[in-house]
Design an enzyme around this catalytic site. Structure first.
Site, PDB file in Angstrom:
ATOM      1  N   ARG A  53       0.845  -1.207   0.000  1.00 52.37           N
ATOM      2  CA  ARG A  53       0.000   0.000   0.000  1.00 52.37           C
ATOM      3  C   ARG A  53       0.881   1.258   0.000  1.00 52.37           C
ATOM      4  O   ARG A  53       0.476   2.319  -0.446  1.00 52.37           O
ATOM      5  CB  ARG A  53      -0.978   0.005   1.185  1.00 52.37           C
ATOM      6  N   TYR A  60     -17.496  12.465 -19.813  1.00 56.39           N
ATOM      7  CA  TYR A  60     -17.932  11.156 -19.306  1.00 56.39           C
ATOM      8  C   TYR A  60     -18.932  11.341 -18.152  1.00 56.39           C
ATOM      9  O   TYR A  60     -18.644  12.027 -17.171  1.00 56.39           O
ATOM     10  CB  TYR A  60     -16.698  10.385 -18.837  1.00 56.39           C
ATOM     11  N   ASP A  94      -8.221  14.993 -18.478  1.00 54.94           N
ATOM     12  CA  ASP A  94      -8.430  13.560 -18.677  1.00 54.94           C
ATOM     13  C   ASP A  94      -8.144  13.285 -20.148  1.00 54.94           C
ATOM     14  O   ASP A  94      -8.955  13.625 -21.018  1.00 54.94           O
ATOM     15  CB  ASP A  94      -9.877  13.197 -18.305  1.00 54.94           C
ATOM     16  N   LYS A 151      -8.021   1.698 -20.698  1.00 54.59           N
ATOM     17  CA  LYS A 151      -8.358   1.850 -22.111  1.00 54.59           C
ATOM     18  C   LYS A 151      -7.128   1.612 -23.002  1.00 54.59           C
ATOM     19  O   LYS A 151      -6.620   0.521 -23.054  1.00 54.59           O
ATOM     20  CB  LYS A 151      -9.004   3.219 -22.319  1.00 54.59           C
TER      21      LYS A 151
END
Ligand code: PLP
Length: 395
Positions: free
Chosen positions: A55, A109, A181, A206
């Site tokens: 982490r 989006y 983005d 993507k």
């Protein structure tokens, strides 16, 4: 070491000895925890100087961060468990307070819109949704004096292309951070930081991954901007797992060659679709008639991208659903960036979480189909889409 079964079962086979070989592909470090024989080294590792707990920092994620930062032309990168986690991290890093304003794309989006509305509502922050590709957008930004502007390099799903350079100047004038983005063009198509972004965000799910086998997200920028994001990720725990990081890095290796082919295929498919009498409008920034074509030529240095959208003439949701069921080469799936062609009905998928009023204001109609153009033969893709459109509009 003890030969007792329980001890052997726990410790045998945990270290390779006597090998000097260097693997050409990085190993997948699945261990969430590392141990040290020297306590000072363990102590230093807990301060982030070595790998001790995944982490805090993990080898496969760090290798991917190095690769994405290099592709983005940025100093540093922080990777996340998903693109949404990356978008959330950028919002939260601003330390926004009641009365602050965030500007975001009205036509981007839908899930990002929902997320930012929720985060803003909790903090008493105002969200102004603008169509950032409109020529008046930089002036509107100056007038609104936001703390953060979030744009999409190429909007999902309408493929509008805001002028990132003009928006960056407006942000600098009023002291706003610019987050971009650039999932749609990928860093191959646009290096947002070099054009004035403070944060370049990717859903690595993507094009970077390219094979639809791992979720992930990244934020790139200056070392100074990335340090608080890394510190917050340690607390929130929205880290990218080792398998996902490894798969994504493998995808990154072929990003430039894939993107060249995706761009060429998309341009071909867009041209073929424009010739169909059943298609009212084709949205592709590479077409001269696209409203942002001139801007796109300047800000999408690596090509116009692999995404195409189109409106089926006089169609509503039933015709679009018939289209999705009629494709044979393409597949109906709500994602993009895969080696294979994916098609989707925008209003019921990427814009599903927008209200009907928000969709209407953004210009996302019921007849809009979004295509992530794959690496199949481009004429096979175009023939398939055109045949499915003809089937969908048959009375
Ligand atoms: N940004 C854009 C432009 C997207 O299209 C998506 C997902 O479709 C996301 C962010 C979210 O990414 P993820 O699904 O990896 O969380």
């Amino acid at each position: 070491m003890s030969t007792k079964r329980q001890t052997v079962a726990v410790h045998a086979g945990s270290r390779l000895t006597g090998s000097k070989s260097q693997p050409v592909v990085p190993p997948i470090h699945v261990s969430a925890v590392s141990y040290f024989e020297d306590s000072d080294e363990l102590d230093a590792a807990l301060d982030g100087k070595d790998y001790v707990y995944s982490r805090i920092s993990a080898p496969n994620a760090v290798l991917l961060e190095e690769a994405v930062a290099a592709l983005e032309g940025a100093e540093a990168c922080v990777v996340y468990a998903s693109g949404m986690a990356a978008l959330r991290a950028v919002f939260e890093a601003q330390g926004l307070r009641e009365g602050d304003t965030v500007v975001m794309a009205a036509d981007g989006y839908g899930v990002t819109r929902s997320l930012y509305k929720n985060l803003a509502a909790r903090a008493g922050v105002r969200v102004e949704a603008l169509v950032l590709s409109e020529a008046s957008a930089p002036e509107r930004v100056r007038a609104l004096r936001p703390r953060l502007v979030l744009m999409e390099s190429v909007t999902n799903p309408l493929l509008r292309v805001p002028d990132i350079r003009a928006l960056s100047r407006a942000c600098r004038d009023v002291g706003a951070a610019l987050a971009v983005d650039s999932t749609f063009p990928s860093p191959h198509g646009q290096r947002a930081c070099e054009l004035g972004a403070d944060y370049a965000i990717q859903s690595t799910t993507k094009w970077l991954n390219g094979h639809s086998d791992a979720l992930g997200g990244s934020v790139s920028g200056s070392r100074e901007r990335m340090a608080p994001l890394r510190a917050a990720r340690l607390l929130h725990g929205d880290v990218l797992g080792p398998f996902e990081a490894w798969l994504t890095l493998r995808g990154v290796r072929t990003l430039p060659v894939r993107m060249k082919a995706h761009c060429a295929h998309a341009a071909h498919v867009a041209r073929r679709l424009s010739e169909s009498p059943h298609i009212a409008r084709v949205h592709y920034p590479g077409l001269p008639e696209h409203p942002d074509h001139a801007v796109a030529r300047e800000v999408l240095e690596g090509g116009f991208g692999g995404m195409v959208a189109f409106d089926i003439r006089d169609a509503g949701r039933p015709e679009c659903f018939r289209f999705l069921e009629a494709v044979k080469v393409a597949r109906a799936g709500p994602s993009l960036g895969d080696v294979g062609t994916l098609v989707m009905h925008a209003a019921s998928a990427s814009a599903r979480r927008m209200t009907p009023e928000e969709r209407q204001a953004a210009g996302i109609g019921e007849s809009l189909i979004r295509v992530s153009v794959g690496l199949e033969d481009p004429d096979d893709i175009a023939d398939d889409l055109l045949a499915a459109v003809a089937e969908a509009v048959k009375r």
